[in-house]
Design an enzyme around this catalytic site. Sequence first.
Site, PDB file in Angstrom:
ATOM      1  N   GLY A   1      76.909 -10.304 -37.585  1.00  0.00           N
ATOM      2  CA  GLY A   1      76.651 -11.144 -36.436  1.00  0.00           C
ATOM      3  C   GLY A   1      77.706 -12.197 -36.147  1.00  0.00           C
ATOM      4  N   ASP A   2      78.576 -12.489 -37.106  1.00  0.00           N
ATOM      5  CA  ASP A   2      79.657 -13.470 -36.888  1.00  0.00           C
ATOM      6  C   ASP A   2      80.846 -13.097 -37.773  1.00  0.00           C
ATOM      7  OD1 ASP A   2      80.876 -15.683 -35.774  1.00  0.00           O
ATOM      8  OD2 ASP A   2      80.040 -17.098 -37.209  1.00  0.00           O
ATOM      9  N   LEU A   3      81.241 -11.839 -37.697  1.00  0.00           N
ATOM     10  CA  LEU A   3      82.235 -11.300 -38.627  1.00  0.00           C
ATOM     11  C   LEU A   3      83.651 -11.570 -38.130  1.00  0.00           C
ATOM     12  CD1 LEU A   3      82.190  -9.647 -41.317  1.00  0.00           C
ATOM     13  CD2 LEU A   3      82.624  -7.626 -39.921  1.00  0.00           C
ATOM     14  N   HIS A   4      84.043 -12.850 -38.094  1.00  0.00           N
ATOM     15  CA  HIS A   4      85.434 -13.162 -37.770  1.00  0.00           C
ATOM     16  C   HIS A   4      86.252 -13.250 -39.052  1.00  0.00           C
ATOM     17  CE1 HIS A   4      84.876 -17.371 -38.958  1.00  0.00           C
ATOM     18  NE2 HIS A   4      83.791 -17.417 -38.197  1.00  0.00           N
TER      19      HIS A   4
END
Length: 300
Positions: A193-196
């Site tokens: 969901g927030d794989l930076h």
Amino acid sequence: MMLVPEVFATLTTDREGDAGRAWLARLPGIVEDLLGRWRCHRDGSVVHGQVGVVVPVRRQDGTPAVLKVSFPHPGNVHEPDAFAVWGGRGAVRLLERDDARFAMLLERADGGSLADLPDADEAMAEAGRLARRLAVPAPPGLPRLRDRAGAWEGELPACDRRLGQPIPGDVLGAALATVRELVPDQPDTLVHGDLHAANVLRAEREPWLAIDPKGFVGDPAYDAFTLLRSHAADLLTAPDLGAALLRRLDVFAEAAELDRERTVRWAQLRCVRAALWGRDNGDPEWLVGMYDHVAGLLTR
């Protein structure tokens, strides 16, 4: 007693107001209580993100770990649930949790992140391989991306009209087609969901471990847009930005074993949403302009 980093305190009070100030006043005591309960001692300087502090610690047996305490926020509710499902497979291990205090004791991984890799394509490939490992069956009770489809279908055109219709009709239409066609049709797969790039850390137990998940359920292609933003600077200097964007998405999709077209469409939808959200929330003009441009280039 822990000193709260000044920058973090300012971020929190600016965003949360009186509730943030009250929580910040309690935060040092929360940390001290958890250190005692989980039998840890501090082992380095406090660092922070946007919504939480991370305290390097050592456990009673000398094992390095980190204590993470976040401001109580809906976006952080399912972080420990995601870690529990993965059980250390592709992500840092969850050692202890206190859900009431939005606190976790986690495995420490501090060898740098994917953001340190000079080759952005290599970073995208590593992230794709990691996304494939994290794509496991999700338990019940986690937020489903498909449940947001109805809201997005109404919100996108309404927000565009309210802002004076800054999004070209074909670009908005493509995003709405993705909402109607892809968002409701998703697997029951756990998604970070927030794989930076900064949320993928180099480690010894495995080459790369994920941190800071949102714990969504749906299509792993959702994370491609976040990764594109991680290396935006060199993308903007590419002689052919459209070709560079598609190449990055191809690299991620191939490594993650995802459908290329779905990956591109998810990235375009999320870029349109970012462009509208940015206008509504005071993002710099250059950033909003970049989202506009990229959304147009990804429109198929």
